[in-house]
Scaffold this active site. Structure first.
Site, PDB file in Angstrom:
ATOM      1  N   ARG A  49     113.205  -6.485  97.944  1.00  0.00           N
ATOM      2  CA  ARG A  49     112.583  -6.691  99.538  1.00  0.00           C
ATOM      3  C   ARG A  49     111.794  -7.806  99.440  1.00  0.00           C
ATOM      4  O   ARG A  49     110.722  -7.836  98.767  1.00  0.00           O
ATOM      5  CB  ARG A  49     112.077  -5.414 100.011  1.00  0.00           C
ATOM      6  CG  ARG A  49     111.663  -5.611 101.530  1.00  0.00           C
ATOM      7  CD  ARG A  49     111.079  -4.547 101.919  1.00  0.00           C
ATOM      8  NE  ARG A  49     110.528  -4.578 103.489  1.00  0.00           N
ATOM      9  CZ  ARG A  49     109.762  -3.725 104.303  1.00  0.00           C
ATOM     10  NH1 ARG A  49     109.605  -2.898 103.559  1.00  0.00           N
ATOM     11  NH2 ARG A  49     109.423  -3.927 105.225  1.00  0.00           N
ATOM     12  N   GLN A  54     111.232  -6.767  92.863  1.00  0.00           N
ATOM     13  CA  GLN A  54     111.454  -6.153  94.281  1.00  0.00           C
ATOM     14  C   GLN A  54     112.604  -6.669  95.127  1.00  0.00           C
ATOM     15  O   GLN A  54     112.114  -7.845  95.449  1.00  0.00           O
ATOM     16  CB  GLN A  54     110.108  -6.007  95.084  1.00  0.00           C
ATOM     17  CG  GLN A  54     110.028  -5.382  96.421  1.00  0.00           C
ATOM     18  CD  GLN A  54     110.850  -4.031  96.459  1.00  0.00           C
ATOM     19  OE1 GLN A  54     111.926  -3.847  96.736  1.00  0.00           O
ATOM     20  NE2 GLN A  54     109.976  -2.956  96.303  1.00  0.00           N
ATOM     21  N   ARG A  69     119.758  21.589  92.683  1.00  0.00           N
ATOM     22  CA  ARG A  69     119.782  22.792  92.752  1.00  0.00           C
ATOM     23  C   ARG A  69     120.279  23.503  94.054  1.00  0.00           C
ATOM     24  O   ARG A  69     120.524  22.991  94.950  1.00  0.00           O
ATOM     25  CB  ARG A  69     118.305  23.464  92.577  1.00  0.00           C
ATOM     26  CG  ARG A  69     117.478  23.265  91.570  1.00  0.00           C
ATOM     27  CD  ARG A  69     116.105  23.548  91.687  1.00  0.00           C
ATOM     28  NE  ARG A  69     115.791  24.498  92.590  1.00  0.00           N
ATOM     29  CZ  ARG A  69     114.512  24.533  93.210  1.00  0.00           C
ATOM     30  NH1 ARG A  69     113.447  23.782  92.799  1.00  0.00           N
ATOM     31  NH2 ARG A  69     114.335  25.622  93.987  1.00  0.00           N
ATOM     32  N   GLY A 109     105.103   0.672  98.180  1.00  0.00           N
ATOM     33  CA  GLY A 109     103.875   0.524  99.136  1.00  0.00           C
ATOM     34  C   GLY A 109     103.395  -0.919  99.318  1.00  0.00           C
ATOM     35  O   GLY A 109     102.243  -1.275  99.806  1.00  0.00           O
ATOM     36  N   GLU A 110     104.042  -2.007  98.901  1.00  0.00           N
ATOM     37  CA  GLU A 110     103.981  -3.331  99.066  1.00  0.00           C
ATOM     38  C   GLU A 110     103.563  -3.884 100.476  1.00  0.00           C
ATOM     39  O   GLU A 110     102.496  -4.508 100.584  1.00  0.00           O
ATOM     40  CB  GLU A 110     105.045  -4.375  98.596  1.00  0.00           C
ATOM     41  CG  GLU A 110     104.671  -5.687  98.732  1.00  0.00           C
ATOM     42  CD  GLU A 110     105.730  -6.624  98.215  1.00  0.00           C
ATOM     43  OE1 GLU A 110     105.673  -7.896  98.500  1.00  0.00           O
ATOM     44  OE2 GLU A 110     106.549  -6.102  97.495  1.00  0.00           O
ATOM     45  N   ARG A 111     103.976  -3.123 101.524  1.00  0.00           N
ATOM     46  CA  ARG A 111     103.889  -3.333 103.027  1.00  0.00           C
ATOM     47  C   ARG A 111     102.292  -3.087 103.345  1.00  0.00           C
ATOM     48  O   ARG A 111     101.530  -3.569 103.870  1.00  0.00           O
ATOM     49  CB  ARG A 111     104.642  -2.361 103.705  1.00  0.00           C
ATOM     50  CG  ARG A 111     104.657  -2.913 105.257  1.00  0.00           C
ATOM     51  CD  ARG A 111     105.756  -2.411 106.143  1.00  0.00           C
ATOM     52  NE  ARG A 111     105.304  -2.421 107.659  1.00  0.00           N
ATOM     53  CZ  ARG A 111     104.997  -1.343 108.125  1.00  0.00           C
ATOM     54  NH1 ARG A 111     104.543  -0.398 107.553  1.00  0.00           N
ATOM     55  NH2 ARG A 111     105.047  -1.803 109.496  1.00  0.00           N
TER      56      ARG A 111
END
Length: 277
Positions: free
Chosen positions: A49, A47, A125, A87-89
């Site tokens: 971040r 990751q 689309r 969703g690590e935070r």
């Protein structure tokens, strides 16, 4: 844990609205919602971040203690553990909050890739509304950790176009719904993102009924801002004079219209002021 909590649980971002989600069915097909033990979940070492604002994490932890994790994290199975995709935070904050488990969407890597391709296909689309398009971009950014540049390359748009479209999700709820219901174009809506709420309420009906262009909306908002600025200047046009009088008489002075008001904090100050006048 079944999907009975509603599809909004499958979207781990406050930006994405269920009713504007053009990839809902695909997301339901490839996703399963479970409650995982925090020690079963590991971060992705790849990751990009690395740093997290500690103060913001503490605030999120406080919120989680009171309300729980509103949006589940997204994970993939890796050996006996589950690796975080997005969703690590929330995972870190849940630890700080003393939680033992966390709601999570479990996808296989192939399902994750399939969903990403489906979102990209939907984003290309021609019949997709601006809000649905913004939602698709937001999902790519938040669920797949793609940068604005990467999203732009995948959908064949410029980075500026992607960023501007995603900003539409900052519009008030009723404005986004109006865009969807009346098939309003993106251009005239952009100026409303940073406009005063009262001005938005005035302009929206004109965009819907009269088909106002982007330029017309910008001119209207600019005229409102200019009028507000002129009024502010009128109110404060005697600032220097007020300051001089305050210094001269040792009292608070306000000039409004054709009236000058002197104010004293105590009876003694009032008596001194009256002597000077």
């Amino acid at each position: 844990m079944a999907l009975g909590r509603g599809f909004d649980s499958l979207i781990p971002t406050d930006w994405v609205e269920e009713e504007f989600d053009a990839t809902r069915e695909v997301d339901e097909d490839v996703s399963s919602l479970v409650e995982l033990k925090l020690d079963e979940v590991v971060r992705d070492s790849g990751q990009p971040r690395k740093g997290f604002d500690e103060e913001a994490l503490v605030e999120l932890a406080d919120s989680i203690r009171e309300q729980g994790v509103v949006s589940p994290i997204v994970v993939t199975k890796k050996g006996k553990k589950y690796q975080i995709v997005a969703g690590e935070r929330r995972w870190r904050a849940s630890k700080l909050a003393g939680k033992e488990t966390i709601p999570a969407i479990v996808r296989s890597l192939s399902d994750q890739n399939r969903l990403e391709l489906a979102i990209i296909e939907n984003a290309q689309r021609e019949d997709l509304s601006a809000i649905e398009l913004a939602t698709a971009y937001a999902k790519l950014k938040n669920q797949f950790n793609l940068t604005d540049e990467e999203i732009a390359k995948r959908v064949g748009k410029s980075k500026t176009s992607v960023v501007n479209t995603m900003r539409l999700l900052k519009l008030p709820e009723e404005v986004k719904k109006a865009m969807q219901e009346h098939h309003l174009p993106e251009g005239p809506m952009r100026p409303l993102i940073s406009a005063d709420p009262k001005v938005v309420q005035e302009v929206l009906p004109r965009i819907i009924k009269d088909g106002w262009s982007t330029r017309a909306v910008e001119r209207y908002i600019a005229s409102k801002r200019k009028k507000s600025s002129v009024e502010a200047v009128k109110v404060n046009s005697f600032v220097k004079e007020e300051a001089k009088l305050c210094k001269k008489y040792g009292a608070e002075v306000r000039v409004r219209g054709r009236s000058v008001t002197f104010s004293a904090k105590t009876d003694e100050e009032l008596r001194e002021l009256l002597k000077k006048l």
